[in-house]
Design an enzyme around this catalytic site. Structure first.
Site, PDB file in Angstrom:
ATOM      1  N   TYR A   1       0.838  -1.203   0.000  1.00  0.00           N
ATOM      2  CA  TYR A   1       0.000   0.000   0.000  1.00  0.00           C
ATOM      3  C   TYR A   1       0.878   1.260   0.000  1.00  0.00           C
ATOM      4  O   TYR A   1       1.531   1.576   0.996  1.00  0.00           O
ATOM      5  CB  TYR A   1      -0.937   0.035   1.212  1.00  0.00           C
ATOM      6  CG  TYR A   1      -1.971  -1.082   1.257  1.00  0.00           C
ATOM      7  CD1 TYR A   1      -2.310  -1.816   0.113  1.00  0.00           C
ATOM      8  CD2 TYR A   1      -2.625  -1.405   2.445  1.00  0.00           C
ATOM      9  CE1 TYR A   1      -3.257  -2.831   0.170  1.00  0.00           C
ATOM     10  CE2 TYR A   1      -3.582  -2.422   2.496  1.00  0.00           C
ATOM     11  CZ  TYR A   1      -3.878  -3.130   1.353  1.00  0.00           C
ATOM     12  OH  TYR A   1      -4.811  -4.143   1.404  1.00  0.00           O
TER      13      TYR A   1
ATOM     14  N   ARG B   1      -9.845   2.921  -8.786  1.00  0.00           N
ATOM     15  CA  ARG B   1     -11.257   2.594  -8.983  1.00  0.00           C
ATOM     16  C   ARG B   1     -11.715   2.863 -10.408  1.00  0.00           C
ATOM     17  O   ARG B   1     -12.651   2.235 -10.898  1.00  0.00           O
ATOM     18  CB  ARG B   1     -12.124   3.356  -7.968  1.00  0.00           C
ATOM     19  CG  ARG B   1     -11.950   2.812  -6.552  1.00  0.00           C
ATOM     20  CD  ARG B   1     -12.698   3.611  -5.524  1.00  0.00           C
ATOM     21  NE  ARG B   1     -12.107   4.929  -5.309  1.00  0.00           N
ATOM     22  CZ  ARG B   1     -12.490   5.771  -4.363  1.00  0.00           C
ATOM     23  NH1 ARG B   1     -13.474   5.446  -3.543  1.00  0.00           N
ATOM     24  NH2 ARG B   1     -11.899   6.943  -4.222  1.00  0.00           N
TER      25      ARG B   1
HETATM   26  N1  LIG Z   1      -6.405  -8.193   1.094  1.00  0.00           N
HETATM   27  C1  LIG Z   1      -6.730  -7.517   0.033  1.00  0.00           C
HETATM   28  O1  LIG Z   1      -6.442  -7.912  -1.112  1.00  0.00           O
HETATM   29  C2  LIG Z   1      -7.508  -6.243   0.211  1.00  0.00           C
HETATM   30  C3  LIG Z   1      -8.167  -5.649  -0.884  1.00  0.00           C
HETATM   31  C4  LIG Z   1      -8.925  -4.512  -0.652  1.00  0.00           C
HETATM   32  C5  LIG Z   1      -9.001  -3.970   0.630  1.00  0.00           C
HETATM   33  N2  LIG Z   1      -8.316  -4.548   1.649  1.00  0.00           N
HETATM   34  C6  LIG Z   1      -8.341  -3.979   3.027  1.00  0.00           C
HETATM   35  O2  LIG Z   1      -9.666  -3.585   3.357  1.00  0.00           O
HETATM   36  C7  LIG Z   1      -9.682  -2.191   3.648  1.00  0.00           C
HETATM   37  C8  LIG Z   1     -11.007  -1.601   3.275  1.00  0.00           C
HETATM   38  O3  LIG Z   1     -11.279  -1.786   1.916  1.00  0.00           O
HETATM   39  P1  LIG Z   1     -11.465  -0.575   0.901  1.00  0.00           P
HETATM   40  O4  LIG Z   1     -10.675   0.565   1.398  1.00  0.00           O
HETATM   41  O5  LIG Z   1     -11.268  -1.111  -0.448  1.00  0.00           O
HETATM   42  O6  LIG Z   1     -13.015  -0.316   0.955  1.00  0.00           O
HETATM   43  P2  LIG Z   1     -14.145   0.200   1.915  1.00  0.00           P
HETATM   44  O7  LIG Z   1     -13.754   0.130   3.328  1.00  0.00           O
HETATM   45  O8  LIG Z   1     -15.323  -0.532   1.454  1.00  0.00           O
HETATM   46  O9  LIG Z   1     -14.250   1.732   1.439  1.00  0.00           O
HETATM   47  C9  LIG Z   1     -13.313   2.687   1.860  1.00  0.00           C
HETATM   48  C10 LIG Z   1     -13.451   3.950   1.053  1.00  0.00           C
HETATM   49  O10 LIG Z   1     -14.786   4.447   1.099  1.00  0.00           O
HETATM   50  C11 LIG Z   1     -14.786   5.866   1.179  1.00  0.00           C
HETATM   51  N3  LIG Z   1     -15.401   6.197   2.477  1.00  0.00           N
HETATM   52  C12 LIG Z   1     -15.043   5.728   3.701  1.00  0.00           C
HETATM   53  N4  LIG Z   1     -15.835   6.226   4.667  1.00  0.00           N
HETATM   54  C13 LIG Z   1     -16.702   7.035   4.041  1.00  0.00           C
HETATM   55  C14 LIG Z   1     -17.756   7.838   4.521  1.00  0.00           C
HETATM   56  N5  LIG Z   1     -18.055   7.901   5.814  1.00  0.00           N
HETATM   57  N6  LIG Z   1     -18.472   8.556   3.613  1.00  0.00           N
HETATM   58  C15 LIG Z   1     -18.183   8.490   2.292  1.00  0.00           C
HETATM   59  N7  LIG Z   1     -17.165   7.743   1.780  1.00  0.00           N
HETATM   60  C16 LIG Z   1     -16.444   7.023   2.663  1.00  0.00           C
HETATM   61  C17 LIG Z   1     -13.338   6.319   1.121  1.00  0.00           C
HETATM   62  O11 LIG Z   1     -12.953   6.581  -0.210  1.00  0.00           O
HETATM   63  P3  LIG Z   1     -13.225   7.989  -0.985  1.00  0.00           P
HETATM   64  O12 LIG Z   1     -13.454   9.037   0.045  1.00  0.00           O
HETATM   65  O13 LIG Z   1     -12.029   8.193  -1.802  1.00  0.00           O
HETATM   66  O14 LIG Z   1     -14.447   7.694  -1.853  1.00  0.00           O
HETATM   67  C18 LIG Z   1     -12.608   5.080   1.615  1.00  0.00           C
HETATM   68  O15 LIG Z   1     -11.289   4.997   1.180  1.00  0.00           O
HETATM   69  C19 LIG Z   1      -8.463  -1.634   2.891  1.00  0.00           C
HETATM   70  O16 LIG Z   1      -8.039  -0.388   3.391  1.00  0.00           O
HETATM   71  C20 LIG Z   1      -7.469  -2.734   3.117  1.00  0.00           C
HETATM   72  O17 LIG Z   1      -6.920  -2.636   4.426  1.00  0.00           O
HETATM   73  C21 LIG Z   1      -7.598  -5.675   1.454  1.00  0.00           C
END
Ligand SMILES: NC(=O)c1ccc[n+]([C@@H]2O[C@H](COP(=O)([O-])OP(=O)(O)OC[C@H]3O[C@@H](n4cnc5c(N)ncnc54)[C@H](OP(=O)(O)O)[C@@H]3O)[C@@H](O)[C@H]2O)c1
Length: 326
Positions: free
Chosen positions: A61, A229
């Site tokens: 990351y 994205r």
């Molecule tokens: N193991 C793997 O392969 C893998 C893959 C993906 C994720 N992950 C882990 O899972 C975590 C979470 O996944 P993710 O970051 O993809 O998705 P998520 O938690 O579903 O969405 C996070 C994103 O949503 C938006 N957001 C967050 N809170 C918000 C709110 N209150 N209001 C409006 N928008 C909001 C932000 O982006 P914006 O503000 O830019 O829209 C934020 O970066 C990652 O950080 C990582 O640690 C792991």
């Protein structure tokens, strides 16, 4: 905040964990566009103040940057926070990424992560992707050795299918699986969840809000040109509109509980007792202030059925996802 025990381990994770992918910033193949470091550190500290007791990051990351920021956020508080990080995705001088699970590579990665995280142990060390298939056993055995050495407390895997889980489990007990899991991504329910339950493997669900799509507030106009994205099928037309329409319809259900779609989406992943926790990404304090409200409450059965009906409608319209999420 409620905590749940992680599989066979003695770790108790709060239902919401902080996901540190987006805070890694934009300057690499799967970055999220410009990110302010101070806001990122403030977001993690705010999460901690609000009761979140663990962070999920990865070496890849921000090509190491996310781990450095985690260290900064928790300087002087190392023993109060559970740190999960990941290996297997390595990069060269040009930032080109490849998958490697050979013993020397995993050991090298672990040392580099310990240094960036400014710590002498990692609570949960995970294989990020099983794409170096040939070396899954070797990489996993190396993590078992790192546990013996005291550098790692528990070992987990991510993005593994049931066959890969079985291969690793033969070598050393798996503490956790980190799969993609949200209303829009339910594939793991069929086989991997069953396997995890049978083998007492914890489940930490990633992208519970489908990387922002399920917040009910997602706006493509705010997404930077170099945000990963833009390359994902879920975020491309016509799927983007279909997904946004679906998320918009979640407002009615969420408001019954005085909640938002983001909180509903997180609570939906936590409705299953065997899901240990949801990894919730945030780029600034206000985002995590909202999303911690995804923990500690239940969606009624009738509303779960309603969500299924809305999903069925959405699934009929959607074009099959081919996007790649790291
Ligand atoms: N193991 C793997 O392969 C893998 C893959 C993906 C994720 N992950 C882990 O899972 C975590 C979470 O996944 P993710 O970051 O993809 O998705 P998520 O938690 O579903 O969405 C996070 C994103 O949503 C938006 N957001 C967050 N809170 C918000 C709110 N209150 N209001 C409006 N928008 C909001 C932000 O982006 P914006 O503000 O830019 O829209 C934020 O970066 C990652 O950080 C990582 O640690 C792991």
């Amino acid at each position: 905040m409620n905590s749940r025990k992680l599989g066979l381990t003695d770790l108790y994770l709060t239902e919401v964990g902080f996901g540190a992918w987006a805070i890694g910033g934009g300057d690499w193949s799967f970055g999220w566009g410009p990110q302010n470091d101070e806001e990122a550190v403030a977001a993690m500290r705010r999460a901690f103040e609000l009761g979140v007791n663990w962070i999920d990051t990865a070496a890849i990351y921000g090509l190491g940057h996310s781990e450095e920021l985690v260290a900064k956020a928790f300087e002087g508080h190392r023993d109060e926070i559970i740190i999960a990080t990941k290996c297997s995705q390595v990069w060269d001088d040009k930032g080109l990424i490849s998958s490697r699970l050979t013993a020397d590579s995993v050991r090298r990665e672990c040392e580099a992560s310990l240094k960036r995280l400014n710590t002498d142990y990692i609570d949960l060390y995970q294989i990020h992707w099983p794409t170096d298939d040939e070396h899954i056993e070797e990489g996993w055995k190396t993590i078992a050795r790192l546990i013996e050495d005291g550098k790692v407390r528990c070992g987990g895997v991510s993005n593994f299918n049931i066959f890969q889980l079985a291969r690793a489990q033969k070598v050393h007990p798996i503490a956790s699986l980190q799969p993609p899991y949200s209303m829009l991504r339910r594939k793991v329910e069929d086989a991997e969840f069953v396997y995890c339950r049978q083998n007492d493997i914890g489940i930490i669900a990633y992208s519970p809000m489908q990387s922002g799509l399920l917040t009910g507030k997602f706006d493509m106009k705010r997404v930077a040109r170099n945000d990963w994205r833009r390359k994902s099928n879920e975020f491309k037309e016509p799927n983007l509109h279909i997904n946004q329409e679906f998320a918009g319809r979640l407002w009615n259900i969420a408001l019954k509980y005085d909640k938002t779609p983001a909180q509903l989406a997180i609570a939906w992943t936590l409705r299953l007792d065997f899901v240990t926790a949801a990894i919730v990404g945030a780029r600034r304090p206000s985002q995590i202030e909202e999303t911690v409200g995804g923990a500690g409450w239940r969606i009624d059965k009738s509303d779960l059925r309603l969500i299924d009906e809305l999903l069925e409608e959405r699934n009929k319209k959607i074009k099959v996802a081919g996007g790649y999420i790291p």
